[in-house]
Scaffold this active site. Structure first.
Site, PDB file in Angstrom:
ATOM      1  CG  ASP A   1      11.544  68.206  64.998  1.00  0.00           C
ATOM      2  OD1 ASP A   1      10.455  68.788  64.824  1.00  0.00           O
ATOM      3  OD2 ASP A   1      12.181  68.268  66.063  1.00  0.00           O
ATOM      4  CG  HIS A   2      14.810  63.864  61.983  1.00  0.00           C
ATOM      5  ND1 HIS A   2      15.866  64.731  61.836  1.00  0.00           N
ATOM      6  CD2 HIS A   2      14.867  63.414  63.251  1.00  0.00           C
ATOM      7  CE1 HIS A   2      16.559  64.783  62.967  1.00  0.00           C
ATOM      8  NE2 HIS A   2      15.959  63.994  63.832  1.00  0.00           N
TER       9      HIS A   2
ATOM     10  CD  GLU B   1      10.970  68.057  71.267  1.00  0.00           C
ATOM     11  OE1 GLU B   1      10.853  66.931  71.802  1.00  0.00           O
ATOM     12  OE2 GLU B   1      11.830  68.310  70.389  1.00  0.00           O
TER      13      GLU B   1
ATOM     14  NE  ARG C   1      15.719  67.790  45.506  1.00  0.00           N
ATOM     15  CZ  ARG C   1      16.622  67.730  44.513  1.00  0.00           C
ATOM     16  NH1 ARG C   1      16.677  68.702  43.625  1.00  0.00           N
ATOM     17  NH2 ARG C   1      17.470  66.749  44.436  1.00  0.00           N
TER      18      ARG C   1
ATOM     19  NE  ARG D   1      19.588  72.871  63.870  1.00  0.00           N
ATOM     20  CZ  ARG D   1      20.582  72.498  64.686  1.00  0.00           C
ATOM     21  NH1 ARG D   1      20.858  71.225  64.852  1.00  0.00           N
ATOM     22  NH2 ARG D   1      21.274  73.399  65.344  1.00  0.00           N
ATOM     23  CG  HIS D   2      14.301  70.559  62.086  1.00  0.00           C
ATOM     24  ND1 HIS D   2      13.462  71.120  63.017  1.00  0.00           N
ATOM     25  CD2 HIS D   2      15.312  69.967  62.779  1.00  0.00           C
ATOM     26  CE1 HIS D   2      13.923  70.864  64.228  1.00  0.00           C
ATOM     27  NE2 HIS D   2      15.049  70.188  64.128  1.00  0.00           N
TER      28      HIS D   2
ATOM     29  CB  THR E   1      19.238  65.688  67.370  1.00  0.00           C
ATOM     30  OG1 THR E   1      17.902  65.639  67.877  1.00  0.00           O
ATOM     31  CG2 THR E   1      20.064  64.596  68.020  1.00  0.00           C
ATOM     32  CB  THR E   2      17.683  68.016  71.886  1.00  0.00           C
ATOM     33  OG1 THR E   2      17.027  69.079  71.188  1.00  0.00           O
ATOM     34  CG2 THR E   2      17.790  68.373  73.361  1.00  0.00           C
TER      35      THR E   2
ATOM     36  CG  ASN F   1      10.201  65.145  66.874  1.00  0.00           C
ATOM     37  OD1 ASN F   1      10.367  65.613  65.752  1.00  0.00           O
ATOM     38  ND2 ASN F   1      10.717  65.716  67.945  1.00  0.00           N
TER      39      ASN F   1
ATOM     40  NE  ARG G   1      17.188  71.656  66.841  1.00  0.00           N
ATOM     41  CZ  ARG G   1      18.102  71.509  67.783  1.00  0.00           C
ATOM     42  NH1 ARG G   1      18.858  72.547  68.129  1.00  0.00           N
ATOM     43  NH2 ARG G   1      18.286  70.365  68.382  1.00  0.00           N
TER      44      ARG G   1
ATOM     45  CD  GLU H   1      10.157  64.137  75.976  1.00  0.00           C
ATOM     46  OE1 GLU H   1      10.881  63.648  75.079  1.00  0.00           O
ATOM     47  OE2 GLU H   1       9.238  64.949  75.748  1.00  0.00           O
TER      48      GLU H   1
ATOM     49  N   GLY I   1      10.878  60.181  67.333  1.00  0.00           N
ATOM     50  CA  GLY I   1      10.922  60.787  66.018  1.00  0.00           C
ATOM     51  C   GLY I   1      11.880  60.118  65.062  1.00  0.00           C
ATOM     52  CG  HIS I   2      16.679  59.578  64.004  1.00  0.00           C
ATOM     53  ND1 HIS I   2      17.211  58.318  63.943  1.00  0.00           N
ATOM     54  CD2 HIS I   2      17.289  60.305  63.034  1.00  0.00           C
ATOM     55  CE1 HIS I   2      18.119  58.279  62.991  1.00  0.00           C
ATOM     56  NE2 HIS I   2      18.190  59.469  62.423  1.00  0.00           N
TER      57      HIS I   2
ATOM     58  CG  HIS J   1      13.119  71.539  68.720  1.00  0.00           C
ATOM     59  ND1 HIS J   1      14.281  70.943  69.179  1.00  0.00           N
ATOM     60  CD2 HIS J   1      13.165  72.825  69.163  1.00  0.00           C
ATOM     61  CE1 HIS J   1      14.987  71.828  69.857  1.00  0.00           C
ATOM     62  NE2 HIS J   1      14.333  72.980  69.850  1.00  0.00           N
TER      63      HIS J   1
ATOM     64  CG  HIS K   1      17.270  61.918  72.772  1.00  0.00           C
ATOM     65  ND1 HIS K   1      17.050  62.943  71.876  1.00  0.00           N
ATOM     66  CD2 HIS K   1      18.568  61.584  72.637  1.00  0.00           C
ATOM     67  CE1 HIS K   1      18.184  63.234  71.247  1.00  0.00           C
ATOM     68  NE2 HIS K   1      19.117  62.411  71.687  1.00  0.00           N
ATOM     69  N   GLY K   2      16.268  58.709  71.438  1.00  0.00           N
ATOM     70  CA  GLY K   2      17.034  57.506  71.125  1.00  0.00           C
ATOM     71  C   GLY K   2      16.261  56.207  71.230  1.00  0.00           C
TER      72      GLY K   2
END
Length: 251
Positions: free
Chosen positions: A12-13, A80, A21, A59-60, A110-111, A10, A55, A161, A222-223, A53, A200-201
């Site tokens: 996204d980040h 997503e 920026r 936002r990203h 985040t979700t 992922n 959204r 998932e 992802g994160h 994702h 997730h996580g």
């Protein structure tokens, strides 16, 4: 031990960093970091799919990212999305390989938590039907709740998932309890013909604790990958996950 457990990355980040920026000047010549470069690096490092994702508040990831990635990446795209008419229309046009339906709350960072498939059956059934008929396999991002697993199968989803956020946040007996829930959900989903993914996580520190959950096909991460890449680079961060995933046992 060889394993076919796949890794969806992922990004996204990466977009979150860009937006910090360049949110109001995405057409500038010096925009960085490049979402496409991140996707290509992930592909070259062994990612089986690229997850993004889109959204409602953009936002990203933004619309242009979706169209660019669909055109340029060589591996599969996993989109997503919340179940809204606007995003569904984009998904039907872009035709990603996979769609993962997720809950979406504008206030969340985040979700957090799984989608209530049981409570939204008919609305989700319609979207799933349109996407699957359009050539996109659909997954439901759900908590490891047996009723949610059954509902996902009933509305025609190809995959689930399993939300591993609670598993990731707990330790000791509480983690063991959540792992048992994940096992039961995976067993039921597999028996109903669903592909079992999870995410997730997840980190390199907790990943091995997930390996008692059977039938896992793909992990979406992802994160932790992006956070680790700040120190060692994206290739190395992905390689560290893939090395651990190679030990996932197959029945």
């Amino acid at each position: 031990m060889n394993s076919s457990l796949l890794l969806g990355v992922n990004i996204d980040h990466v977009a979150t960093l860009r937006q910090a920026r360049y949110r109001t000047m995405l057409g500038a010549h010096n925009v960085e970091p490049s979402i496409l470069e991140a996707a290509h690096l992930a592909e070259a490092s062994g990612a089986s799919s690229i997850t993004v994702h889109l959204r409602a508040d953009r936002r990203h990831i933004v619309d242009a990212d979706i169209y660019l990635l669909r055109k340029e990446i060589g591996t599969k795209m996993n989109l997503e999305m919340g179940n809204t008419a606007e995003i569904l229309g984009i998904a039907l046009e872009v035709k990603p390989d996979f769609v993962c339906m997720v809950p979406e709350n504008r206030e969340e960072v985040t979700t957090e938590g799984g989608l209530d498939v049981v409570g939204q059956k008919e609305a989700l059934r319609s979207s799933v039907g349109q996407l699957e008929a359009n050539g996109t396999r659909v997954s439901m991002f759900i908590d490891p709740d047996l009723d949610q697993v059954r509902a996902s199968a009933e509305i025609g989803a190809s995959m689930i998932e399993l939300h591993t956020g609670t598993f990731a946040n707990e330790q000791g007996e509480k983690r063991e309890h959540e792992t048992a829930r994940l096992k039961a959900a995976a067993e039921l989903g597999h028996s109903l013909g669903l592909q079992i993914n999870a995410g997730h996580g997840l980190t390199t520190k907790n990943l091995a604790d997930l390996f008692s959950v059977p039938h896992l096909a793909e992990l979406n991460i992802g994160h932790s990958i992006v956070a680790r890449s700040v120190f060692v680079g994206l290739r190395q961060a992905i390689a560290e996950f893939i090395a651990i995933m190679a030990h996932y046992p197959r029945a």
